[in-house]
Design a protein around this motif. Structure first.
Motif, PDB file in Angstrom:
ATOM      1  N   LYS A  59       1.052  -1.294  -0.078  1.00  0.00           N
ATOM      2  CA  LYS A  59       0.372  -0.332   0.148  1.00  0.00           C
ATOM      3  C   LYS A  59       1.068   1.413  -0.096  1.00  0.00           C
ATOM      4  CE  LYS A  59      -1.868  -0.884   4.044  1.00  0.00           C
ATOM      5  NZ  LYS A  59      -1.470  -2.125   4.226  1.00  0.00           N
ATOM      6  N   THR A  60       1.745   1.322   1.284  1.00  0.00           N
ATOM      7  CA  THR A  60       2.790   2.544   1.408  1.00  0.00           C
ATOM      8  C   THR A  60       3.432   2.662   0.032  1.00  0.00           C
ATOM      9  OG1 THR A  60       2.791   2.275   3.343  1.00  0.00           O
ATOM     10  CG2 THR A  60       4.426   3.802   2.882  1.00  0.00           C
ATOM     11  N   THR A  61       4.140   1.725  -0.948  1.00  0.00           N
ATOM     12  CA  THR A  61       4.962   1.134  -2.180  1.00  0.00           C
ATOM     13  C   THR A  61       3.748   2.191  -2.843  1.00  0.00           C
ATOM     14  OG1 THR A  61       5.772   0.144  -0.956  1.00  0.00           O
ATOM     15  CG2 THR A  61       6.562   0.474  -3.415  1.00  0.00           C
ATOM     16  N   LEU A  62       3.481   1.663  -3.435  1.00  0.00           N
ATOM     17  CA  LEU A  62       2.500   2.195  -4.386  1.00  0.00           C
ATOM     18  C   LEU A  62       2.112   4.137  -4.352  1.00  0.00           C
ATOM     19  CD1 LEU A  62       0.668   1.532  -7.151  1.00  0.00           C
ATOM     20  CD2 LEU A  62      -0.978   1.258  -5.977  1.00  0.00           C
ATOM     21  N   MET A  63       1.662   4.496  -3.297  1.00  0.00           N
ATOM     22  CA  MET A  63       1.394   5.999  -2.080  1.00  0.00           C
ATOM     23  C   MET A  63       2.530   6.277  -3.054  1.00  0.00           C
ATOM     24  SD  MET A  63       0.585   7.625   0.969  1.00  0.00           S
ATOM     25  CE  MET A  63       2.189   7.667   1.977  1.00  0.00           C
ATOM     26  N   LEU A 105      -2.549  12.461  -0.333  1.00  0.00           N
ATOM     27  CA  LEU A 105      -1.570  11.233  -0.453  1.00  0.00           C
ATOM     28  C   LEU A 105      -2.032  11.394   1.563  1.00  0.00           C
ATOM     29  CD1 LEU A 105       0.339  10.066  -3.114  1.00  0.00           C
ATOM     30  CD2 LEU A 105      -1.459   9.781  -3.502  1.00  0.00           C
ATOM     31  N   MET A 106      -2.703  10.614   1.049  1.00  0.00           N
ATOM     32  CA  MET A 106      -1.966  10.087   3.519  1.00  0.00           C
ATOM     33  C   MET A 106      -1.763   8.784   3.437  1.00  0.00           C
ATOM     34  SD  MET A 106      -5.067  12.079   4.208  1.00  0.00           S
ATOM     35  CE  MET A 106      -5.404  12.601   5.843  1.00  0.00           C
ATOM     36  N   ASP A 107      -1.367   9.250   4.086  1.00  0.00           N
ATOM     37  CA  ASP A 107      -0.845   6.807   4.736  1.00  0.00           C
ATOM     38  C   ASP A 107      -0.975   6.639   6.138  1.00  0.00           C
ATOM     39  OD1 ASP A 107       1.078   4.698   4.967  1.00  0.00           O
ATOM     40  OD2 ASP A 107       2.795   5.550   5.138  1.00  0.00           O
TER      41      ASP A 107
END
Length: 379
Positions: free
Chosen positions: A71-75, A187-189
């Protein structure tokens, strides 16, 4: 030093302090975002695998999945913090990253809000919010930053420093900083993971209201299915770097593609069954076969709220209540059924008449029953 937790989270009587006036967040021009066959790895270990996904302008998408699913990689790829190994990224139809093209982060019109908020401890709250407004005259940047702080209810604390703020306040500062340049994509992680449950719901709802006002396209990374269902127009469920299912909350809850997806959104009683001409034969009765061919072994999943408990001798298979737990609005029952190694878990209205040791009859609600071919359910 002022007691910011009390000042910002309640009015002294336990009521949350309001954020700024609705309708005062500056609007932006939303941008569409597309991933085409994107793959990425770290030292040969795959993180994102041939993923394609389209997010419409103004849409709020929640990227959902367990830790390490990509998920975070894609963001980060969308933000330009990471460059994918393969595939393309497009904003409003413009190719911004592929094998030969790479638009740097500052030129993408993308706002990024990190999980730890990443506020500069040596800078005031106002300076933190102004940080990304380098191309704007200082007077205008200050006015824009104060306006953004006003919308999140923190204009009075502009001169304070991050260490003086509570976690909820720091989250609001980070939101103001991400939105003040008016990005087309935000974008919010995991933006709410650091907040306790008491604050999380209020901060989440207010944050969603601000995002809606700005009209920005937004991607929210989360591992919390309830959060994804509450915030997202659509949800992209990831597993091991791949996009497993994409749709509305209702789509993923009512029609999960496999057992993994089903388990993500609710607790399940998992039973083994066999498809026959009459349906799926299980220890809790014959259930709908969902169009599967006779002879197919299947996994049958029954949500606890779909277990219907009746007086013994009435319609249903016989069972015995092994335990009962009161958890507020519902009672949790554990019911032993012949043919099942594990007791059936049921959620019934609080104050139910069923008690430990009682004989009962059990049926199921078809809308809370899911059937998956056995080979598709392994993970």
């Amino acid at each position: 030093m002022p007691d910011h937790d009390k000042m910002s989270n309640s009015d002294g009587s336990g009521h949350p302090l309001r954020w700024g006036a609705p309708g005062t967040a500056g609007a932006t021009i939303a941008a569409g975002l597309v991933f085409e066959n994107v793959s990425h790895d770290y030292d040969g270990v795959a993180s994102v695998r041939d993923l394609s996904l389209s997010i419409a302008p103004g849409e709020i998408l929640c990227l959902l999945g367990h830790s390490g699913c990509g998920k975070t990689t894609l963001m980060r790829i969308a933000a330009g913090v990471e460059r994918q190994r393969r595939g393309r990224v497009l904003i409003n139809g413009r190719n911004i990253a592929d094998d030969t093209t790479f638009l740097p982060p500052e030129k993408r019109g993308v706002g990024l809000m990190f999980q730890d908020y990443a506020l500069f401890p040596h800078m005031s709250i106002l300076s933190n919010v102004m940080f990304g407004l380098t191309g704007m005259p200082k007077k205008e940047a200050r006015a824009a930053a104060l306006s953004a702080l006003g919308r999140v209810g923190l204009a009075d604390y502009a001169a304070d420093y991050p260490h003086a703020l509570s976690g909820g306040e720091q989250q609001r500062v980070a939101l103001a900083r991400a939105l003040v340049p008016r990005p087309g994509i935000l974008l919010m992680d995991e933006p709410f993971s650091g907040l306790d449950k008491r604050l999380r719901d209020n901060v989440r709802d207010e944050t969603l209201a601000v995002i809606r006002e700005t009209r920005a396209t937004c991607i929210i990374v989360t591992h919390d299915p309830e959060e994804a269902m509450r915030m997202g127009d659509r949800i992209a469920l990831m597993r091991r770097g791949r996009l497993l299912q994409h749709g509305t909350a209702a789509d993923l809850y009512k029609e999960p593609v496999d057992l993994f997806a089903a388990r993500f959104f609710s607790e399940l009683n998992q039973l083994e069954g066999l498809v026959t001409g009459a349906g799926v034969e299980t220890p809790v009765g014959v259930l709908d076969a969902a169009g599967l061919a006779p002879g197919q072994p299947v996994d049958v999943c029954v949500r606890p709220q779909g277990v219907i408990v009746n007086t013994a001798g009435l319609c249903g298979v016989p069972g015995r209540v092994r335990s009962k737990r009161f958890v507020g609005e519902v009672d949790l029952l554990s019911i032993a059924i012949d043919g099942l190694d594990t007791p059936l878990q049921a959620r019934v209205r609080a104050g139910s008449p069923w008690e430990r040791g009682m004989d009962v009859a059990v049926t199921t609600d078809p809308k809370d029953v899911l059937v998956f071919p056995r080979h598709e359910a392994q993970f």
